[in-house]
Design a protein around this motif. Sequence first.
Motif, short mmCIF file in Angstrom:
data_model
loop_
_atom_site.label_atom_id
_atom_site.label_comp_id
_atom_site.label_asym_id
_atom_site.label_seq_id
_atom_site.Cartn_x
_atom_site.Cartn_y
_atom_site.Cartn_z
N PHE A 1 30.73 -7.97 27.44
CA PHE A 1 31.76 -8.23 27.29
C PHE A 1 32.19 -9.57 26.40
CE2 PHE A 1 31.94 -5.56 31.31
CZ PHE A 1 32.58 -5.44 31.36
N VAL A 2 32.73 -9.22 25.30
CA VAL A 2 32.78 -10.23 24.17
C VAL A 2 34.49 -10.69 24.49
CG1 VAL A 2 33.80 -10.91 21.60
CG2 VAL A 2 32.13 -9.12 22.40
N ASN A 3 34.78 -12.32 25.17
CA ASN A 3 35.61 -12.72 25.08
C ASN A 3 36.18 -12.22 26.69
OD1 ASN A 3 35.12 -14.90 23.05
ND2 ASN A 3 36.09 -13.93 21.59
N LEU B 1 26.64 -10.24 29.30
CA LEU B 1 25.99 -9.60 30.10
C LEU B 1 25.63 -10.30 31.10
CD1 LEU B 1 24.45 -6.83 29.48
CD2 LEU B 1 22.83 -8.16 27.89
N GLY B 2 25.67 -8.94 32.01
CA GLY B 2 25.33 -9.18 33.36
C GLY B 2 26.05 -11.23 33.99
N ASP B 3 25.18 -11.53 34.62
CA ASP B 3 25.54 -12.97 34.40
C ASP B 3 25.22 -13.73 33.49
OD1 ASP B 3 26.23 -12.56 37.25
OD2 ASP B 3 23.73 -12.53 38.30
N ASP B 4 24.78 -13.49 32.81
CA ASP B 4 24.47 -14.07 31.20
C ASP B 4 25.72 -14.26 30.44
OD1 ASP B 4 21.85 -14.44 32.17
OD2 ASP B 4 20.96 -13.41 31.23
N ALA B 5 25.62 -15.84 30.07
CA ALA B 5 26.82 -15.80 28.80
C ALA B 5 26.34 -16.97 27.99
CB ALA B 5 28.34 -16.30 29.39
N VAL B 6 27.18 -16.12 26.40
CA VAL B 6 26.51 -17.21 25.16
C VAL B 6 27.89 -17.57 24.54
CG1 VAL B 6 24.05 -16.97 25.42
CG2 VAL B 6 25.30 -15.52 23.85
N ARG C 1 25.88 -20.76 27.85
CA ARG C 1 25.01 -21.65 26.96
C ARG C 1 25.58 -21.60 25.95
NH1 ARG C 1 20.29 -18.67 25.56
NH2 ARG C 1 21.03 -16.64 26.84
N GLU C 2 25.31 -22.38 24.40
CA GLU C 2 25.31 -22.26 22.82
C GLU C 2 24.42 -21.71 22.64
OE1 GLU C 2 29.00 -24.19 21.64
OE2 GLU C 2 29.38 -24.12 23.76
N VAL C 3 24.78 -20.85 21.52
CA VAL C 3 23.67 -20.72 21.06
C VAL C 3 24.39 -20.86 19.47
CG1 VAL C 3 22.36 -18.33 20.07
CG2 VAL C 3 23.18 -18.66 22.28
N LEU D 1 23.43 -11.29 18.07
CA LEU D 1 23.19 -12.16 18.74
C LEU D 1 22.38 -11.85 19.91
CD1 LEU D 1 24.85 -15.28 19.11
CD2 LEU D 1 26.50 -13.59 20.55
N LEU D 2 23.13 -10.63 20.90
CA LEU D 2 22.25 -10.36 21.79
C LEU D 2 20.67 -10.84 21.17
CD1 LEU D 2 24.23 -6.97 22.85
CD2 LEU D 2 23.82 -9.90 23.82
N LYS D 3 19.80 -10.27 20.13
CA LYS D 3 18.65 -10.93 20.10
C LYS D 3 18.54 -11.96 19.47
CE LYS D 3 14.43 -9.43 18.10
NZ LYS D 3 13.88 -10.24 18.21
N LEU D 4 18.91 -12.12 19.46
CA LEU D 4 19.12 -14.35 19.10
C LEU D 4 18.86 -15.11 20.43
CD1 LEU D 4 18.78 -16.36 17.04
CD2 LEU D 4 21.48 -17.05 17.17
#
Length: 71
Positions: free
Chosen positions: A42-44, A63-68, A5-7, A19-22
């Motif tokens: 993980f970052v990059n 974070l797990g299966d989620d990525a932004v 997802r794009e944030v 960012l994790l909260k946003l």
Amino acid sequence: MSVVREVSIRDETIRLGQLLKLADLIDNGADAKPLLMQGLVFVNGELETRRGRQLVKGDVVSLGDDAVRIA
């Protein structure tokens, strides 16, 4: 891993905990530290343990299966 997802952020940089909260990956800032200490963030593609890590546009946080991606 699922779709990235794009944030969007206002400034040039954002701290990892913010960012994790946003991105709604955590409910509040205090939730970040245990996840980081467990090695779940993980970052990059690289393990990150610093909540204050400065991120810039284009960075991908997972974070797990989620990525932004920061836009």
